[in-house]
Scaffold this motif. Structure first.
Motif, PDB file in Angstrom:
ATOM      1  N   GLY A 169      -7.787  19.323 -28.921  1.00 46.53           N
ATOM      2  CA  GLY A 169      -7.757  19.029 -30.425  1.00 46.53           C
ATOM      3  C   GLY A 169      -6.372  20.620 -30.547  1.00 46.53           C
ATOM      4  O   GLY A 169      -6.532  20.644 -31.566  1.00 46.53           O
ATOM      5  N   ALA A 170      -6.385  21.329 -29.088  1.00 45.96           N
ATOM      6  CA  ALA A 170      -5.283  22.154 -29.859  1.00 45.96           C
ATOM      7  C   ALA A 170      -4.699  22.310 -28.683  1.00 45.96           C
ATOM      8  O   ALA A 170      -4.471  21.966 -27.149  1.00 45.96           O
ATOM      9  N   LEU A 171      -3.112  23.024 -28.768  1.00 44.94           N
ATOM     10  CA  LEU A 171      -2.392  23.160 -27.472  1.00 44.94           C
ATOM     11  C   LEU A 171      -1.445  23.404 -27.952  1.00 44.94           C
ATOM     12  O   LEU A 171      -0.852  23.996 -28.613  1.00 44.94           O
ATOM     13  N   LEU A 172      -0.879  24.689 -27.446  1.00 41.14           N
ATOM     14  CA  LEU A 172       0.043  25.801 -26.866  1.00 41.14           C
ATOM     15  C   LEU A 172       1.884  25.083 -26.560  1.00 41.14           C
ATOM     16  O   LEU A 172       1.938  24.556 -25.767  1.00 41.14           O
ATOM     17  N   TRP A 173       2.275  25.434 -27.502  1.00 48.43           N
ATOM     18  CA  TRP A 173       3.689  24.722 -27.147  1.00 48.43           C
ATOM     19  C   TRP A 173       4.552  25.912 -26.966  1.00 48.43           C
ATOM     20  O   TRP A 173       4.611  27.594 -27.291  1.00 48.43           O
ATOM     21  N   SER A 174       5.156  25.476 -25.655  1.00 50.81           N
ATOM     22  CA  SER A 174       6.648  26.590 -25.560  1.00 50.81           C
ATOM     23  C   SER A 174       7.491  26.571 -25.701  1.00 50.81           C
ATOM     24  O   SER A 174       7.893  25.540 -26.025  1.00 50.81           O
ATOM     25  N   LEU A 175       7.804  27.726 -25.954  1.00 48.52           N
ATOM     26  CA  LEU A 175       9.299  28.499 -26.132  1.00 48.52           C
ATOM     27  C   LEU A 175      10.465  28.139 -24.647  1.00 48.52           C
ATOM     28  O   LEU A 175      11.071  29.591 -25.342  1.00 48.52           O
ATOM     29  N   HIS A 176       9.800  28.326 -24.078  1.00 52.68           N
ATOM     30  CA  HIS A 176      10.719  28.865 -22.791  1.00 52.68           C
ATOM     31  C   HIS A 176      11.886  28.651 -22.974  1.00 52.68           C
ATOM     32  O   HIS A 176      12.054  26.585 -23.497  1.00 52.68           O
ATOM     33  N   LEU A 177      13.116  29.060 -22.366  1.00 48.42           N
ATOM     34  CA  LEU A 177      13.818  28.580 -22.624  1.00 48.42           C
ATOM     35  C   LEU A 177      14.670  28.442 -21.333  1.00 48.42           C
ATOM     36  O   LEU A 177      14.411  28.867 -20.314  1.00 48.42           O
ATOM     37  N   PRO A 178      15.605  27.247 -20.456  1.00 49.51           N
ATOM     38  CA  PRO A 178      16.700  27.635 -19.449  1.00 49.51           C
ATOM     39  C   PRO A 178      16.824  28.871 -18.842  1.00 49.51           C
ATOM     40  O   PRO A 178      17.234  30.160 -19.740  1.00 49.51           O
ATOM     41  N   GLU A 179      17.134  29.454 -17.726  1.00 52.20           N
ATOM     42  CA  GLU A 179      17.309  30.492 -17.295  1.00 52.20           C
ATOM     43  C   GLU A 179      18.589  31.060 -16.938  1.00 52.20           C
ATOM     44  O   GLU A 179      18.669  32.119 -17.606  1.00 52.20           O
ATOM     45  N   SER A 180      19.432  30.400 -17.395  1.00 53.26           N
ATOM     46  CA  SER A 180      20.533  30.756 -17.959  1.00 53.26           C
ATOM     47  C   SER A 180      20.528  31.847 -19.194  1.00 53.26           C
ATOM     48  O   SER A 180      21.507  31.822 -19.189  1.00 53.26           O
ATOM     49  N   LEU A 181      19.931  30.937 -20.074  1.00 59.01           N
ATOM     50  CA  LEU A 181      20.196  31.654 -20.998  1.00 59.01           C
ATOM     51  C   LEU A 181      19.197  33.498 -21.502  1.00 59.01           C
ATOM     52  O   LEU A 181      17.603  33.409 -20.933  1.00 59.01           O
ATOM     53  N   ASP A 235      -5.078  22.228 -24.750  1.00 61.83           N
ATOM     54  CA  ASP A 235      -3.580  22.520 -24.108  1.00 61.83           C
ATOM     55  C   ASP A 235      -3.362  23.044 -23.546  1.00 61.83           C
ATOM     56  O   ASP A 235      -2.151  24.003 -24.784  1.00 61.83           O
ATOM     57  N   GLY A 236      -3.101  23.847 -22.101  1.00 63.45           N
ATOM     58  CA  GLY A 236      -2.334  25.757 -22.140  1.00 63.45           C
ATOM     59  C   GLY A 236      -0.898  24.949 -22.344  1.00 63.45           C
ATOM     60  O   GLY A 236      -0.483  26.120 -22.381  1.00 63.45           O
ATOM     61  N   TYR A 237      -0.322  23.907 -22.739  1.00 67.17           N
ATOM     62  CA  TYR A 237       1.052  24.215 -21.820  1.00 67.17           C
ATOM     63  C   TYR A 237       1.879  23.029 -22.922  1.00 67.17           C
ATOM     64  O   TYR A 237       1.441  22.223 -21.656  1.00 67.17           O
ATOM     65  N   SER A 238       2.261  22.491 -22.912  1.00 62.74           N
ATOM     66  CA  SER A 238       3.693  21.410 -23.597  1.00 62.74           C
ATOM     67  C   SER A 238       5.254  22.162 -24.015  1.00 62.74           C
ATOM     68  O   SER A 238       5.397  23.313 -24.464  1.00 62.74           O
ATOM     69  N   GLY A 239       5.841  21.230 -23.387  1.00 65.34           N
ATOM     70  CA  GLY A 239       7.474  21.306 -23.590  1.00 65.34           C
ATOM     71  C   GLY A 239       7.975  20.552 -23.791  1.00 65.34           C
ATOM     72  O   GLY A 239       8.887  20.741 -23.997  1.00 65.34           O
ATOM     73  N   LEU A 240       6.307  20.095 -25.410  1.00 68.70           N
ATOM     74  CA  LEU A 240       7.616  19.332 -26.587  1.00 68.70           C
ATOM     75  C   LEU A 240       8.523  20.116 -27.097  1.00 68.70           C
ATOM     76  O   LEU A 240       9.139  18.770 -27.572  1.00 68.70           O
ATOM     77  N   PRO A 241       8.392  20.949 -27.289  1.00 63.64           N
ATOM     78  CA  PRO A 241       9.799  21.571 -28.654  1.00 63.64           C
ATOM     79  C   PRO A 241      11.093  21.282 -27.806  1.00 63.64           C
ATOM     80  O   PRO A 241      12.105  20.646 -28.334  1.00 63.64           O
ATOM     81  N   TRP A 242      11.048  21.729 -26.847  1.00 63.09           N
ATOM     82  CA  TRP A 242      12.169  21.619 -26.160  1.00 63.09           C
ATOM     83  C   TRP A 242      12.879  20.038 -26.180  1.00 63.09           C
ATOM     84  O   TRP A 242      14.259  19.759 -26.400  1.00 63.09           O
ATOM     85  N   ALA A 243      12.245  19.480 -25.722  1.00 60.41           N
ATOM     86  CA  ALA A 243      11.664  17.908 -25.197  1.00 60.41           C
ATOM     87  C   ALA A 243      13.147  17.268 -26.188  1.00 60.41           C
ATOM     88  O   ALA A 243      13.318  15.598 -26.727  1.00 60.41           O
ATOM     89  N   LEU A 244      12.505  18.007 -27.600  1.00 60.84           N
ATOM     90  CA  LEU A 244      12.318  16.909 -29.035  1.00 60.84           C
ATOM     91  C   LEU A 244      13.645  17.154 -28.838  1.00 60.84           C
ATOM     92  O   LEU A 244      14.806  16.279 -30.337  1.00 60.84           O
TER      93      LEU A 244
END
Length: 378
Positions: free
Chosen positions: A98-110, A61-70
């Protein structure tokens, strides 16, 4: 950093998923993919066939927003199951991820120093989450490692993409983030990768990324930036969240000419499972996959769940467990099993392997760059 936590939107779904797919389909044109065959008798449903195929070729999976959600949850257990998010270990296993990329993206204001610091916090959070769930998750940094993790019965977590602002216009910070595990950097939102394209420092940043093995993510980048990266990069490039603009005019989707150019250099377009970019149904998503495959080739298309990123998802694709419904739709359309195997796993593995190969070659030719943005763009 409480002020970093106010821009996440709750994920919603478009409709509910259901198993209304037809049960029968003639055999695909090709079954030549490098894995042991599975039995599909005359009474096997298409959904069962999809699950059997995914058992051999799981989703990367190419994109997961889980880190920010957690960050917004006071407590969670991803191994037991977590209803507050779209992704947990039981649903990943049900979806054959079997694998996923965990996004480290941040809000644009940062931006600036705040973006660098917040990205470091995200990296620390991901490492903590993986360490807390050892029976389900394991960090990986290369094509070989994601295969090893899969063979151990775990789900591989790769770090990235991060936004370009995370490197603070510094090649040294890029190297530090790579040492902590960063594998993808999105080339948008900075002066050296803008609507005008890459500056001289931007090209030097890309060369250093190639030397390290950090993949360039071009989703959301300007057309000029994409064209220049395709011309300069010695490693494969990816678009972690891009579909076909000809089918849906979203700014992150790619026009046909860029899809063809991406295919020509064996890059990877990972189609997002979002209603905004691909449409409200699983068939809309399959239309985009058909379109990208036709223009860029079967070796250049992948999947990007984009779960827990504050986006609405198509019917039947509401969370990370739902990939079999999409694969069943592709089987209905006559996709060869070989092409589905590339879509779900093979293409991501190839791109990671290509980045590692390019990095090894570059490290024989050049030392770490000491250039600064003031020297090259000042």
């Amino acid at each position: 950093m409480a002020d970093l936590q106010d821009e996440l939107h709750t994920t919603t779904e478009v409709g509910e998923f259901g198993d209304d797919l037809p049960e029968s389909l003639p055999e695909p044109a090709s079954t030549a993919f490098p894995a042991k065959p599975y039995a599909a008798g005359p009474g096997t449903s298409r959904l069962d066939r999809a699950r059997a195929l995914l058992a051999e070729h799981p989703v990367a999976d190419g994109y997961s927003g889980l880190p920010w959600a957690l960050r917004h949850l006071p407590w969670y257990d991803l191994e037991m199951g977590e209803s507050a998010v779209d992704t947990d270990v039981p649903r990943l296993r049900e979806g054959h991820v079997g694998a996923l990329l965990w996004s480290l993206h941040l809000p644009e204001s940062l931006d600036g120093d705040r973006a660098v610091g917040a990205t470091m916090e995200q990296l620390d959070l991901v490492r903590t989450v993986v360490r807390m769930h050892p029976e389900g998750l394991r960090l990986a940094h290369s094509a070989g490692q994601i295969t090893d993790v899969r063979h151990c019965g775990r789900i591989a977590v790769l770090l990235g993409p991060a936004g370009a602002a995370a490197v603070g216009d510094s090649l040294g910070i890029l190297r530090s983030l790579h040492a902590l595990g960063l594998r993808l950097l999105t080339l948008t939102g900075v002066s050296w990768a803008s609507e005008a394209g890459l500056t001289r420092f931007g090209e030097e940043m890309l060369r250093e990324m190639n030397r390290l093995g950090v993949l360039a993510d071009l989703s959301g980048a300007s057309g000029e930036t994409i064209r220049r990266v395709l011309a300069v990069s010695k490693a494969p490039v990816v678009c972690t969240r891009s579909a076909a603009r000809a089918l849906r005019p979203h700014p992150a989707n790619l026009p046909d000419d860029l899809l063809a150019q991406l295919g020509a250099v064996k890059g990877l377009c990972m189609v997002p499972l979002t209603a905004e970019q691909t449409g409200a149904t699983v068939r809309d998503v399959a239309d985009h996959l058909d379109h990208v495959r036709a223009l860029a080739g079967a070796e250049c298309v992948g999947l990007s769940g984009t779960y827990d990123a504050g986006t609405a998802h198509p019917q039947e694709l509401g969370d990370a467990s739902c990939y079999p419904y999409l694969v069943a739709e592709l089987l209905r359309r006559g996709w060869p099993e070989a092409d589905i195997a590339l879509l779900t796993w093979g293409n991501v593995h190839r791109v990671l392997r290509g980045a590692d190969f390019a990095a090894h070659a570059a490290q024989q030719r050049r030392e770490p760059s000491t250039a600064t943005i003031a020297e090259l763009d000042g």
